[in-house]
Structure formats: structure tokens, C-alpha cells
Design a protein around this motif. Sequence first.
Motif, mmCIF file in Angstrom:
data_model
loop_
_atom_site.group_PDB
_atom_site.id
_atom_site.type_symbol
_atom_site.label_atom_id
_atom_site.label_comp_id
_atom_site.label_asym_id
_atom_site.label_seq_id
_atom_site.Cartn_x
_atom_site.Cartn_y
_atom_site.Cartn_z
ATOM 1 N N CYS A 1 44.981 40.469 41.435
ATOM 2 C CA CYS A 1 43.855 40.439 41.571
ATOM 3 C C CYS A 1 43.111 40.596 43.038
ATOM 4 O O CYS A 1 43.342 39.754 44.005
ATOM 5 N N ALA B 1 41.536 35.361 41.044
ATOM 6 C CA ALA B 1 40.020 36.222 41.845
ATOM 7 C C ALA B 1 39.699 34.620 42.230
ATOM 8 O O ALA B 1 39.820 34.276 43.396
ATOM 9 N N LEU C 1 42.978 36.585 34.859
ATOM 10 C CA LEU C 1 42.902 37.055 35.907
ATOM 11 C C LEU C 1 41.914 36.860 36.998
ATOM 12 O O LEU C 1 41.785 36.558 37.961
#
Length: 149
Positions: free
Chosen positions: A13, A54, A50
Motif C-alpha cells: 500500500c 496507508a 488497505l
Amino acid sequence: MPKESTEPIYIGCELIVRKDDQILLGLRKNHFGAGTWGLPGGHLEFSERLVDTACREAKEEIGLDIQPSDLHLISVVDGVPTSSGQQHHVHVTFELREPAQEPRNTEPEFCEELRYFPLDALPENILPTHQPIIENYVANRLYKYISNN
């Protein structure tokens, strides 16, 4: 039909941090891709979303406190080549526009410097696994498949 394997699939990511018409890159050192410019980011951890990856990587690598709602999905690259060619990597990349905080190098043991580059004047020595991500971004393309053949 895909061949069966028990090998893991690695999910990276990354973040494209954009300020005006520039993106943030870090000069890597002391690990994979040393001497090349790369995007902030890292690998998805088990049971992590996800966007949470990040956000975590933004905090760990560039000192930004961001929320999932600050991010916009901009790229998925499937089949990213590795130096050994033996691993399957998928990279999911989010954009963070005009961050409220100024990024800072919070991992100087892994990053020589952080610098914004104009999109039309990117360095030539970009980390090979991040090159297709940036190509997607510049082309305004969400998905890219890279054949391993």
C-alpha cells in the motif's frame, strides 16, 4: 487457468502525496531499492484494511496523521516485478492531496531525504516496483497488469 501455489501474495500500500503539481518521493537507503526514489508505503498486515495500512505508513514514514477519508484510490498494479521474480506482489495506491501537515522524514535510517518533484520532471532512478504505479497515476489509469512471461 492459474497454477496452484501455497506461496503468499504480498500486498503493498503506497501513497502519492500531491502538493500542487508535485508528488513526494523519498530517497531510499539501507534496504531494498537503496539509491532509488520511492513512494511512502509498506505491506498490508494481517486483518488490516488497505486504507488503514496507508494511514499507518504515512504516520510511520512521513509523520502525517491522516484518516481513511483523506485518501482516494488511484492505482492497482498486479504482477509487480521483483528482483528475484519469485514473489507475487499487488500494489494498491492511494492519493493524498494537499496534506494539512508538512511531511517529514521520520525514518532517517531508511530514507536519505524527502522531496517533492514536479510530475513533468520526475527523477530517472525511481524504484522499479513503484514505476508502474507512477505511470498509472500520470496516465490517470486505475489498473495495470504486468505479465511475468
